[in-house]
Design a protein around this motif. Sequence first.
Motif, short mmCIF file in Angstrom:
data_model
loop_
_atom_site.label_atom_id
_atom_site.label_comp_id
_atom_site.label_asym_id
_atom_site.label_seq_id
_atom_site.Cartn_x
_atom_site.Cartn_y
_atom_site.Cartn_z
N ILE A 60 41.72 47.66 64.83
CA ILE A 60 43.11 47.51 65.20
C ILE A 60 43.64 46.98 63.84
O ILE A 60 45.06 47.31 63.66
CB ILE A 60 43.14 46.54 66.49
CG1 ILE A 60 42.58 47.55 67.56
CG2 ILE A 60 44.64 46.23 66.53
CD1 ILE A 60 42.85 46.62 68.97
N LEU A 62 50.87 45.23 72.44
CA LEU A 62 49.62 44.59 72.47
C LEU A 62 49.72 43.24 73.03
O LEU A 62 49.33 42.71 73.83
CB LEU A 62 48.93 44.31 71.11
CG LEU A 62 48.05 45.91 70.54
CD1 LEU A 62 47.63 45.57 69.11
CD2 LEU A 62 46.91 46.06 71.77
N SER A 76 50.55 43.41 76.73
CA SER A 76 49.17 43.61 77.64
C SER A 76 48.47 42.23 77.71
O SER A 76 47.85 41.93 78.52
CB SER A 76 48.39 44.74 76.80
OG SER A 76 47.33 45.03 77.72
N GLN A 123 41.48 50.17 74.17
CA GLN A 123 42.08 50.56 73.14
C GLN A 123 40.96 51.36 72.36
O GLN A 123 41.40 52.25 71.70
CB GLN A 123 42.70 49.46 72.44
CG GLN A 123 44.11 48.90 73.10
CD GLN A 123 45.22 50.03 73.23
OE1 GLN A 123 45.08 50.93 72.44
NE2 GLN A 123 46.19 49.73 73.95
N GLY A 138 43.41 54.79 74.63
CA GLY A 138 44.07 54.06 73.47
C GLY A 138 44.24 54.78 72.07
O GLY A 138 44.84 56.10 72.19
N ILE A 139 43.87 54.05 71.19
CA ILE A 139 44.03 54.56 69.78
C ILE A 139 43.41 56.16 69.62
O ILE A 139 44.07 56.65 68.97
CB ILE A 139 43.18 53.69 68.90
CG1 ILE A 139 44.15 52.54 68.86
CG2 ILE A 139 43.24 54.14 67.42
CD1 ILE A 139 43.54 51.13 67.89
N ILE A 167 48.13 53.24 70.72
CA ILE A 167 48.28 51.72 71.19
C ILE A 167 49.31 51.70 72.48
O ILE A 167 48.86 51.00 73.55
CB ILE A 167 48.30 50.73 70.34
CG1 ILE A 167 47.09 50.65 69.42
CG2 ILE A 167 48.76 49.32 70.69
CD1 ILE A 167 47.15 49.87 68.03
N GLY A 215 48.60 53.71 75.46
CA GLY A 215 47.54 53.11 76.18
C GLY A 215 47.96 51.74 76.92
O GLY A 215 47.67 51.49 78.01
#
Length: 654
Positions: free
Chosen positions: A145, A168, A171, A195, A201-202, A442, A445
């Motif tokens: 990340i 992020l 979250s 993630q 996610g990613i 991201i 997600g």
Amino acid sequence: MTQTNNSKLGHDEPVLEDTKDIHSSVAIDVSLPYEPMFKVSGYIILAIAVALSAFQIWQGITSTISATYFRPVHLCWVLVLIFLHYPLMSNRYSKLYLPGRVFDLALCGLALFAAYRMSIFDYNDIDHLLYGLKMPDLVAGSALIVLLMEGCRRTVGWVMVLIAVLFLSYSALGDILPSAIATKGYSLQELIQFQIYSANGIFGSALGIAATTVFIFVLFGAFLEVTGAGKFFIDLSFSIAGKYRGGPAKAAVLASAGLGSISGSAIANTVTTGSVTIPMMKKLGYKPEQAAGIEAAASTGGQIMPPIMGAGAFVMAQFTGVPYSEIMLASIAPAILYFFCTLLYVHLMACKLNLKAVSRTEAVISVMKHGAHHLIPLGLITALLMMAYSPLLVGVAGCAAILVTAALRKHSRIGLTKFIQGMKNGALMALPISVACGAAGIIVGVVGQTGIGLQFTQFVMEFSGGYMLVALGLISIVALILGMGLPVTAAYIVLAVMAVPMLGDFGLPLLTAHLIIFWLSQTSNVTPPIALAAFAAAGVANANPMKSSVEAFKLAGGLFIIPIMMAYTDLVSPEASALEFSFAIAQTAAIILALAISIEGYLLRALSKMERVIALMMAPLILFNPFGAGFVGILVILGLIMIQWKTRDLAAGT
């Protein structure tokens, strides 16, 4: 395309065609610091980039590696290339250059470690769900990340990073926020599991498309460039439109429509075609700001022009489950209307400035004799896409077709050097797209994990008062803000996740809603205060950036008008009859014409104030079509054209 990347990215890359120049410069100036290391790193970048393109083609043909493992490998490969190609310290004369390169190598090592851990991770073992990740996997996920954020910072900019970090943080810290936007606070374990070690996610669909179809079509564009096909399209556009009033500007629109669909980048297209068209427009009599605005608007339109439409349309096919061929078919009429809008403004400008046609242009037949074979790959990929073949395989076939057709003529035949150059350029041009889609993953997600998308939908619905036009205006503002710092594809992904459900609440079909979002995500390229394509064009034209963006905004008015028409008419409705579809086209064309002549104050001659007011008043009548009276507005516009035609000789200078 290629020029943009070479000028922007060219830190450590040896351009094969310029090898002699590199050696001669070394011979002249032996005091260049770190020259041996610089050259070695350049050839390492070349090898890694070419290997990445070869790996992508191999995977596209064989699909040997499953998506679960292929996407992490692709992303880590891209990150290694970014850290080598975009050095932390680009100034070789700085004392920090050598420590910076050491740091870059450390980041490459960390990316390789992350790739290794993910390649051996057992997704079938549910222990990580029950007991948490092992420490090496947790470290690898966390590192990835951070590496992705750094890769985005170097290629895309800080805004993408800040938005991803903001999501992020939401979250992780959502439980301490006000109740209106609060959510569960997720632990680091939960974040990394969701993630990194899931497809939500990613490594979700956005990166999946970027790592497969988009990469191959970027490579397709790179091969078009090295074989000379790009120059052929520009020459063909000039031969078709150059002999008419304002010809170079109209040629710029046509050339950008063709090349923009392939390049996947409005900014790259602006610089590539603009280097040829902008000087000619200025020479003809267009103001520098007008020339820059025309090129920016035309290049932006290339992103919504079939058959390829940049990267976003492939993502749309993945999101909607609608075959790409259907998306392409639905996009043809809106794209033509957009370029009708741009060409109309270009023509009105030329008439107001009393510009003449170019005295000499090359005949269409002559241009076609020289390069008609370059049309074969485009015809092939269009036919294959219409036949519903996999876009990935179509892209691979297109790349092969370019090389085969180029070999048919001696002047376009390429050797090993140019082939390698195309492989390298394709990989380098794909770098920002891949990391941007990873960062967008991201955001996607977090939206899915926290449910913030539903809150956004409720907010817009309440604020709009249930009026779709107001909701579209709010979405346009959000799209503009996102687009100021995000690539178009990333802006579309984020906006689609947030806004499509809300448009569905207004009763719009899924494909219609996505097309509206896709079009609105393009607006940041031409809308002040940060109009990226217009600013790039201003640099080529030596023009005022803000004035250029105002001109581009006016010329690209179709980006705002046509999405509204998609919502209120049957312009992209798959269930519309031929009559309904035709009326939708007539409505859209009439509104574009009404707004253009009311803004410019000119059609076949200068309009009176009353004529401008009448034209402006017809736009809402045609749009909302109350009691089926929209045709009256169309008739009024036609009447204005007839009056202009009969009284055109009264205009001075005609």
